[in-house]
Enzyme design. Structure first.
Site, PDB file in Angstrom:
ATOM      1  N   GLU A 287       3.411 -78.225  -3.795  1.00  0.00           N
ATOM      2  CA  GLU A 287       1.941 -78.375  -3.732  1.00  0.00           C
ATOM      3  C   GLU A 287       1.722 -78.759  -4.875  1.00  0.00           C
ATOM      4  O   GLU A 287       1.961 -77.958  -6.056  1.00  0.00           O
ATOM      5  CB  GLU A 287       1.415 -77.065  -3.057  1.00  0.00           C
ATOM      6  CG  GLU A 287       1.799 -76.864  -1.639  1.00  0.00           C
ATOM      7  CD  GLU A 287       1.497 -77.865  -0.868  1.00  0.00           C
ATOM      8  OE1 GLU A 287       0.417 -78.333  -0.883  1.00  0.00           O
ATOM      9  OE2 GLU A 287       2.373 -78.307  -0.093  1.00  0.00           O
ATOM     10  N   CYS A 321      -7.072 -76.225  -7.839  1.00  0.00           N
ATOM     11  CA  CYS A 321      -6.643 -77.455  -7.357  1.00  0.00           C
ATOM     12  C   CYS A 321      -7.680 -77.888  -6.530  1.00  0.00           C
ATOM     13  O   CYS A 321      -7.763 -79.190  -6.185  1.00  0.00           O
ATOM     14  CB  CYS A 321      -5.320 -77.342  -6.735  1.00  0.00           C
ATOM     15  SG  CYS A 321      -5.234 -76.022  -5.425  1.00  0.00           S
TER      16      CYS A 321
HETATM   17  P1  NAP Z   1       2.540 -77.166 -14.233  1.00  0.00           P
HETATM   18  O1  NAP Z   1       2.475 -77.257 -15.704  1.00  0.00           O
HETATM   19  O2  NAP Z   1       3.180 -78.173 -13.410  1.00  0.00           O
HETATM   20  O3  NAP Z   1       3.577 -75.936 -14.009  1.00  0.00           O
HETATM   21  C1  NAP Z   1       3.702 -74.932 -12.709  1.00  0.00           C
HETATM   22  C2  NAP Z   1       5.022 -74.261 -12.964  1.00  0.00           C
HETATM   23  O4  NAP Z   1       6.154 -75.460 -13.012  1.00  0.00           O
HETATM   24  C3  NAP Z   1       5.012 -73.354 -14.073  1.00  0.00           C
HETATM   25  O5  NAP Z   1       6.020 -72.309 -13.635  1.00  0.00           O
HETATM   26  C4  NAP Z   1       5.906 -74.347 -15.138  1.00  0.00           C
HETATM   27  O6  NAP Z   1       6.751 -73.468 -16.071  1.00  0.00           O
HETATM   28  C5  NAP Z   1       6.909 -74.887 -14.135  1.00  0.00           C
HETATM   29  N1  NAP Z   1       7.467 -76.218 -14.748  1.00  0.00           N
HETATM   30  C6  NAP Z   1       7.398 -76.936 -15.812  1.00  0.00           C
HETATM   31  N2  NAP Z   1       8.326 -77.575 -15.920  1.00  0.00           N
HETATM   32  C7  NAP Z   1       9.058 -77.605 -15.215  1.00  0.00           C
HETATM   33  C8  NAP Z   1      10.523 -78.137 -14.799  1.00  0.00           C
HETATM   34  N3  NAP Z   1      10.884 -79.156 -15.589  1.00  0.00           N
HETATM   35  N4  NAP Z   1      11.374 -77.706 -13.851  1.00  0.00           N
HETATM   36  C9  NAP Z   1      10.829 -76.677 -13.237  1.00  0.00           C
HETATM   37  N5  NAP Z   1       9.848 -75.998 -13.434  1.00  0.00           N
HETATM   38  C10 NAP Z   1       8.771 -76.406 -14.519  1.00  0.00           C
HETATM   39  O7  NAP Z   1       1.167 -76.648 -13.251  1.00  0.00           O
HETATM   40  P2  NAP Z   1       0.254 -75.565 -13.876  1.00  0.00           P
HETATM   41  O8  NAP Z   1      -0.542 -76.059 -15.254  1.00  0.00           O
HETATM   42  O9  NAP Z   1       0.778 -74.107 -13.952  1.00  0.00           O
HETATM   43  O10 NAP Z   1      -0.781 -75.450 -12.983  1.00  0.00           O
HETATM   44  C11 NAP Z   1      -1.928 -76.201 -12.783  1.00  0.00           C
HETATM   45  C12 NAP Z   1      -1.559 -77.326 -11.651  1.00  0.00           C
HETATM   46  O11 NAP Z   1      -1.224 -76.918 -10.306  1.00  0.00           O
HETATM   47  C13 NAP Z   1      -2.730 -78.374 -11.310  1.00  0.00           C
HETATM   48  O12 NAP Z   1      -2.465 -79.764 -11.306  1.00  0.00           O
HETATM   49  C14 NAP Z   1      -3.374 -77.786  -9.857  1.00  0.00           C
HETATM   50  O13 NAP Z   1      -3.863 -78.711  -9.071  1.00  0.00           O
HETATM   51  C15 NAP Z   1      -1.985 -77.409  -9.298  1.00  0.00           C
HETATM   52  N6  NAP Z   1      -2.209 -76.411  -8.024  1.00  0.00           N
HETATM   53  C16 NAP Z   1      -2.042 -76.999  -6.845  1.00  0.00           C
HETATM   54  C17 NAP Z   1      -2.272 -76.103  -5.586  1.00  0.00           C
HETATM   55  C18 NAP Z   1      -1.903 -76.372  -4.358  1.00  0.00           C
HETATM   56  O14 NAP Z   1      -1.968 -75.817  -3.470  1.00  0.00           O
HETATM   57  N7  NAP Z   1      -1.812 -78.005  -4.238  1.00  0.00           N
HETATM   58  C19 NAP Z   1      -2.595 -74.767  -6.161  1.00  0.00           C
HETATM   59  C20 NAP Z   1      -2.622 -74.450  -7.238  1.00  0.00           C
HETATM   60  C21 NAP Z   1      -2.538 -75.270  -8.583  1.00  0.00           C
HETATM   61  P3  NAP Z   1       5.913 -73.169 -17.484  1.00  0.00           P
HETATM   62  O15 NAP Z   1       4.907 -72.352 -17.262  1.00  0.00           O
HETATM   63  O16 NAP Z   1       7.255 -72.327 -17.878  1.00  0.00           O
HETATM   64  O17 NAP Z   1       5.885 -74.384 -18.268  1.00  0.00           O
END
Ligand code: NAP
Length: 516
Positions: A287, A321
């Site tokens: 997601e 999001c």
């Molecule tokens: P993110 O930077 O993509 O991080 C999400 C998760 O992925 C974190 O736990 C992060 O760990 C981990 N991660 C990063 N690099 C990785 C890799 N190479 N392999 C595996 N895991 C990895 O996103 P965010 O800043 O936390 O969240 C904001 C985003 O989420 C926005 O784009 C928002 O739209 C989206 N979102 C979508 C929904 C939906 O239902 N569609 C709901 C909520 C949020 P680290 O923190 O350790 O980097």
């Protein structure tokens, strides 16, 4: 199914609720700065390396420290999770669901404590934190019930055939990796974990690096209700060190991810490669981001629209999001609507999330702060700044709600996810132009339409390409079981979290046919 109704939100105008919250907040405040271990098979592991989790409203304040997993610890976690899968997958669905119901009861009893952690670690205002906690309870209650239904479904769906006993059973997949975001650090983290384990899988839970403490507090609840060791293995760590490693691991059967588009795509690509010793194709539930538009038609209640735009765009500083980041308005009402939105936005109170009267708190961290500033500078080139625009200095990461007017539909700030309190207004001549503009991004998550025109309602229903389409209401605030949530295109795999099909993603149907 046992009746289910979403958890009521707290009315903080009642003195008894305010007092209960204050007591819980004081209790939580006395626990700041503690070190949380990793947990593998119920064993606490303290590492030499720790990560500090800071309060985004007050960077001097350390919410807690958390141990950091490395690759060897991840290997150990996979071994334990694989071994535990052999037993956990055989536990009856009723018993598995029971752990979720008990966890929901514990969190409900201590909901203000959980909300206090959200306030301190994620910078949520108390209303936003309360909604996050309520949604966590909802996920636990809902997925527990969904598992009970799913275990019955196989018996009911097949056509009966003479002389045979045919059964379809939804069995678990194996060991999963749970990777949640920081923006709903309790609800989404708990929902993804709960769905995976109630379906009979075991998991490695890697919380987002900004919000590991709240995830640890959730783990403690699972322990308190007696969830067997090794079902959830808590492995916070640096994604740069362990992220790819967990996704690539031959023992990973599925990855459930919620986060940004770029990380989601990376996980999707990497998980498609079959590694030595891997005997399955990995499943990825992803997601991802959004660029959510609110369309306001010529015939619409403008005050209702303005209030909902402000709410959708600026609560939790636009870090949802589903947050509205574009308003696409018919030229006949454009200026009137803009004036109303600007007036309501200027009246918002921005500041430390701890203060009861704060409506807009900080953004999560330095990276987010810099990214939003970058887009605000871009907005000054692409549109006309009418509100906000200047960033504030520390002690927290505060960005005032910002509005740009007269932004072309194909500008970058109209199409790229900013994930902060920034909204672009675009003027259109017809309703069909509004839909075309709203559809012009690579995302397809949520959208709202304000109109009293029935034909336009139906046109939007047919052509507005988003996973969650709303009419005459805000674009945020999907309720578990009521508004299953997930988006199209680069918004992800449209898993519809909180919906009746979600658990299917964590299971595989097995058919058995016995000749009688
Ligand atoms: P993110 O930077 O993509 O991080 C999400 C998760 O992925 C974190 O736990 C992060 O760990 C981990 N991660 C990063 N690099 C990785 C890799 N190479 N392999 C595996 N895991 C990895 O996103 P965010 O800043 O936390 O969240 C904001 C985003 O989420 C926005 O784009 C928002 O739209 C989206 N979102 C979508 C929904 C939906 O239902 N569609 C709901 C909520 C949020 P680290 O923190 O350790 O980097």
């Amino acid at each position: 199914m046992i009746p289910y109704f979403p958890e009521a939100l707290t009315d903080f105008s009642k003195p008894e609720n305010e007092a209960a919250f204050t007591t819980a907040f004081e209790r939580v405040s006395s626990q700041l700065g503690q070190t949380c271990p990793l947990i593998i098979g119920g064993r606490e592991i303290y590492t030499d390396q720790h990560q500090k989790s800071r309060n985004p409203s007050d960077l001097e304040q350390i919410v807690g420290l958390v141990a950091q997993a490395d690759k060897s610890i991840i290997d150990e976690a996979f071994q334990v999770a694989s071994k535990t899968f052999a037993t956990w997958s055989q536990v009856r669905p009723e018993e598995r669901a029971g752990y979720l119901f008990k966890a929901a009861a514990v969190i409900r009893r201590r909901k203000h404590e959980f909300s206090s952690w959200l306030l301190l670690e994620a910078g949520k205002t108390r209303a936003e934190a309360d909604a996050d906690t309520a949604e966590c309870i909802d996920f636990l209650e809902y997925y527990g019930r969904q598992m009970l239904q799913l275990s019955e479904r196989g018996k009911q769906t097949l056509i009966s055939y003479p002389g045979e006993d045919n059964q379809l059973e939804y069995i678990p997949l194996g060991v999963g990796v749970v990777i949640p975001p920081w923006n709903f650090p309790l609800a989404i983290m708990a929902g993804m974990t709960a769905a995976a384990i109630v379906s009979g899988n075991t998991v490695l839970l890697k919380p987002a690096s900004q919000t590991p403490i709240i995830a640890y507090r959730f783990y403690e609840v699972l322990k308190e209700v007696g969830l067997p060791d090794g079902v959830v293995n808590f492995v916070p760590g640096d994604a740069g060190e362990i992220g790819d490693y967990m996704v690539d691991h031959a023992r990973t059967r599925f990855v459930t991810f919620t986060g940004s588009r770029d990380v989601g795509v990376r996980i999707y690509e990497r998980a498609s490669k079959v590694h030595a010793g891997q005997i399955w194709l990995k499943r990825v539930i992803a997601e991802m981001g959004g660029k959510d538009a609110i369309i306001v038609d010529e015939q619409a209640d403008l005050d209702l629209a303005a209030q909902n735009i402000v709410n959708s765009a600026f609560m939790f500083s636009g870090q949802k999001c589903s947050a509205c980041s574009r308003v696409i308005a018919h030229e006949a009402i454009y200026q009137d609507l803009l004036d109303r939105v600007v007036e309501k936005t200027r009246a918002l109170t921005v500041g430390d999330a701890v203060n009861a009267n704060t409506q807009v708190g900080p953004v999560i961290d330095q990276k987010a702060y810099e990214k939003i500033k970058y887009y605000i500078e871009m907005g000054k080139q692409e549109g006309r700044l009418v509100c906000g625009g200047e960033s504030w200095d520390k002690p927290g990461y505060f960005v005032p709600p910002t509005i740009f007017a007269d932004v072309p539909a194909d500008a970058r700030i109209s199409k790229e996810e900013i994930f902060g309190p920034v909204v672009a207004f675009t003027k259109v001549q017809t309703f069909s132009d509004a839909i075309a503009a709203a559809n012009n991004t690579e995302f397809g998550l949520t959208g709202s339409v304000f109109t009293t025109n029935r034909e336009h309602v139906e046109e939007a229903r047919r052509t507005f390409h988003v996973g969650n389409l709303y009419f005459n209401r805000k674009s945020t605030g999907a309720l578990v079981g009521v508004h299953p949530f997930g988006g199209f295109n680069m918004s992800g795999t449209d898993s519809k979290a909180g919906g009746p099909d979600y658990l299917l993603l964590f299971t595989q149907p097995k058919l058995s046919s016995e000749v009688l």
